[in-house]
Design a protein around this motif. Structure first.
Motif, PDB file in Angstrom:
ATOM      1  N   GLU A 102       0.837  -1.205   0.000  1.00 30.96           N
ATOM      2  CA  GLU A 102       0.000   0.000   0.000  1.00 30.96           C
ATOM      3  C   GLU A 102       0.870   1.252   0.000  1.00 30.96           C
ATOM      4  OE1 GLU A 102      -3.698   1.939   2.498  1.00 30.96           O
ATOM      5  OE2 GLU A 102      -2.842   0.052   3.134  1.00 30.96           O
ATOM      6  N   GLY A 103       0.565   2.146  -0.900  1.00 29.20           N
ATOM      7  CA  GLY A 103       1.303   3.393  -1.003  1.00 29.20           C
ATOM      8  C   GLY A 103       2.512   3.341  -1.921  1.00 29.20           C
ATOM      9  N   LEU A 104       2.879   2.163  -2.405  1.00 27.82           N
ATOM     10  CA  LEU A 104       4.004   2.045  -3.327  1.00 27.82           C
ATOM     11  C   LEU A 104       3.493   2.073  -4.764  1.00 27.82           C
ATOM     12  CD1 LEU A 104       6.087  -0.827  -1.704  1.00 27.82           C
ATOM     13  CD2 LEU A 104       6.547   1.620  -1.625  1.00 27.82           C
ATOM     14  N   PRO A 105       4.212   2.765  -5.629  1.00 24.79           N
ATOM     15  CA  PRO A 105       3.778   2.775  -7.029  1.00 24.79           C
ATOM     16  C   PRO A 105       4.026   1.407  -7.669  1.00 24.79           C
ATOM     17  CG  PRO A 105       5.849   3.964  -6.778  1.00 24.79           C
ATOM     18  CD  PRO A 105       5.395   3.583  -5.398  1.00 24.79           C
TER      19      PRO A 105
ATOM     20  N   GLY B 191       9.551   2.120 -10.412  1.00 25.13           N
ATOM     21  CA  GLY B 191      10.546   3.045  -9.892  1.00 25.13           C
ATOM     22  C   GLY B 191      11.491   2.357  -8.928  1.00 25.13           C
ATOM     23  N   PRO B 192      12.529   3.072  -8.557  1.00 27.19           N
ATOM     24  CA  PRO B 192      13.549   2.461  -7.695  1.00 27.19           C
ATOM     25  C   PRO B 192      13.063   2.275  -6.265  1.00 27.19           C
ATOM     26  CG  PRO B 192      14.034   4.774  -8.063  1.00 27.19           C
ATOM     27  CD  PRO B 192      12.845   4.445  -8.917  1.00 27.19           C
ATOM     28  N   ALA B 193      13.602   1.253  -5.628  1.00 22.53           N
ATOM     29  CA  ALA B 193      13.344   1.002  -4.213  1.00 22.53           C
ATOM     30  C   ALA B 193      14.656   0.570  -3.583  1.00 22.53           C
ATOM     31  CB  ALA B 193      12.289  -0.083  -4.033  1.00 22.53           C
ATOM     32  N   GLY B 194      14.993   1.162  -2.475  1.00 24.85           N
ATOM     33  CA  GLY B 194      16.220   0.805  -1.795  1.00 24.85           C
ATOM     34  C   GLY B 194      16.101  -0.525  -1.080  1.00 24.85           C
ATOM     35  N   ARG B 195      17.237  -1.034  -0.660  1.00 25.36           N
ATOM     36  CA  ARG B 195      17.254  -2.322   0.041  1.00 25.36           C
ATOM     37  C   ARG B 195      16.413  -2.291   1.308  1.00 25.36           C
ATOM     38  NH1 ARG B 195      22.608  -5.561  -1.168  1.00 25.36           N
ATOM     39  NH2 ARG B 195      23.092  -4.616  -3.170  1.00 25.36           N
ATOM     40  N   ASP B 196      16.381  -1.138   1.996  1.00 23.64           N
ATOM     41  CA  ASP B 196      15.567  -1.021   3.210  1.00 23.64           C
ATOM     42  C   ASP B 196      14.093  -1.211   2.899  1.00 23.64           C
ATOM     43  OD1 ASP B 196      17.852  -0.564   4.683  1.00 23.64           O
ATOM     44  OD2 ASP B 196      17.551   1.607   4.816  1.00 23.64           O
ATOM     45  N   ARG B 197      13.633  -0.625   1.797  1.00 28.16           N
ATOM     46  CA  ARG B 197      12.216  -0.745   1.424  1.00 28.16           C
ATOM     47  C   ARG B 197      11.886  -2.174   1.015  1.00 28.16           C
ATOM     48  NH1 ARG B 197       7.912  -0.826   2.876  1.00 28.16           N
ATOM     49  NH2 ARG B 197       6.213  -0.739   1.443  1.00 28.16           N
ATOM     50  N   ILE B 198      12.800  -2.807   0.304  1.00 26.39           N
ATOM     51  CA  ILE B 198      12.584  -4.195  -0.106  1.00 26.39           C
ATOM     52  C   ILE B 198      12.540  -5.096   1.128  1.00 26.39           C
ATOM     53  CG2 ILE B 198      13.619  -6.146  -1.346  1.00 26.39           C
ATOM     54  CD1 ILE B 198      14.639  -3.948  -3.367  1.00 26.39           C
ATOM     55  N   ALA B 199      13.446  -4.867   2.080  1.00 24.14           N
ATOM     56  CA  ALA B 199      13.440  -5.651   3.319  1.00 24.14           C
ATOM     57  C   ALA B 199      12.137  -5.429   4.079  1.00 24.14           C
ATOM     58  CB  ALA B 199      14.639  -5.277   4.181  1.00 24.14           C
ATOM     59  N   ALA B 200      11.637  -4.195   4.112  1.00 23.93           N
ATOM     60  CA  ALA B 200      10.374  -3.905   4.794  1.00 23.93           C
ATOM     61  C   ALA B 200       9.212  -4.624   4.111  1.00 23.93           C
ATOM     62  CB  ALA B 200      10.126  -2.402   4.837  1.00 23.93           C
ATOM     63  N   LEU B 201       9.240  -4.668   2.804  1.00 27.09           N
ATOM     64  CA  LEU B 201       8.186  -5.375   2.054  1.00 27.09           C
ATOM     65  C   LEU B 201       8.220  -6.868   2.363  1.00 27.09           C
ATOM     66  CD1 LEU B 201       5.950  -5.540  -0.036  1.00 27.09           C
ATOM     67  CD2 LEU B 201       7.697  -5.494  -1.815  1.00 27.09           C
TER      68      LEU B 201
ATOM     69  N   LEU C  44       5.301  -9.172   4.229  1.00 29.95           N
ATOM     70  CA  LEU C  44       4.747 -10.400   3.651  1.00 29.95           C
ATOM     71  C   LEU C  44       5.007 -11.606   4.544  1.00 29.95           C
ATOM     72  CD1 LEU C  44       5.595  -9.739  -0.083  1.00 29.95           C
ATOM     73  CD2 LEU C  44       3.313  -9.840   0.945  1.00 29.95           C
ATOM     74  N   THR C  45       6.155 -11.671   5.216  1.00 29.87           N
ATOM     75  CA  THR C  45       6.389 -12.791   6.124  1.00 29.87           C
ATOM     76  C   THR C  45       5.466 -12.694   7.334  1.00 29.87           C
ATOM     77  OG1 THR C  45       8.281 -11.668   7.144  1.00 29.87           O
ATOM     78  CG2 THR C  45       8.757 -13.245   5.384  1.00 29.87           C
ATOM     79  N   ALA C  46       5.110 -11.490   7.734  1.00 34.24           N
ATOM     80  CA  ALA C  46       4.142 -11.321   8.820  1.00 34.24           C
ATOM     81  C   ALA C  46       2.767 -11.852   8.426  1.00 34.24           C
ATOM     82  CB  ALA C  46       4.041  -9.849   9.218  1.00 34.24           C
ATOM     83  N   ARG C  47       2.521 -11.959   7.132  1.00 31.78           N
ATOM     84  CA  ARG C  47       1.255 -12.496   6.630  1.00 31.78           C
ATOM     85  C   ARG C  47       1.375 -13.980   6.272  1.00 31.78           C
ATOM     86  NH1 ARG C  47       1.253  -7.189   5.553  1.00 31.78           N
ATOM     87  NH2 ARG C  47      -0.736  -6.102   5.674  1.00 31.78           N
ATOM     88  N   GLY C  48       2.421 -14.635   6.766  1.00 34.53           N
ATOM     89  CA  GLY C  48       2.566 -16.075   6.569  1.00 34.53           C
ATOM     90  C   GLY C  48       3.371 -16.495   5.366  1.00 34.53           C
TER      91      GLY C  48
END
Length: 79
Positions: free
Chosen positions: A15-18, A41-51, A55-59
């Motif tokens: 949510e909120g990501l293009p 668009g670009p996403a840094g490693r921190d954003r990818i780790a957060a994503l 998703l792991t929090a959702r199983g």
């Protein structure tokens, strides 16, 4: 889980990501087992780790990662 459930998890986690326009839907016997999402668009490693964390929090569980011009992660359901 059904593709619709996976897409709902992806929508909540991103949510909120293009997003890039959706790819052509998978076909064949595994079509309801696969879902994909691509950012626009670009996403840094921190954003990818957060994503991945969202998703792991959702199983989900990360089963592979790829680096290159675009970072890719493959996830599956369960432990």
């Amino acid at each position: 889980p059904a593709r619709s459930a996976v897409l709902a998890d992806l929508a909540a986690a991103t949510e909120g990501l293009p997003a890039a326009p959706p790819a052509t839907a998978e076909e064949g016997p595994l079509a309801d087992c696969l879902a994909g999402w691509a950012g626009a668009g670009p996403a840094g490693r921190d954003r990818i780790a957060a994503l991945e964390t969202a998703l792991t929090a959702r199983g989900r569980r990360v089963v592979s990662r790829g680096r290159g011009p675009a970072t890719r992660s493959s996830l599956t359901r369960g432990a």
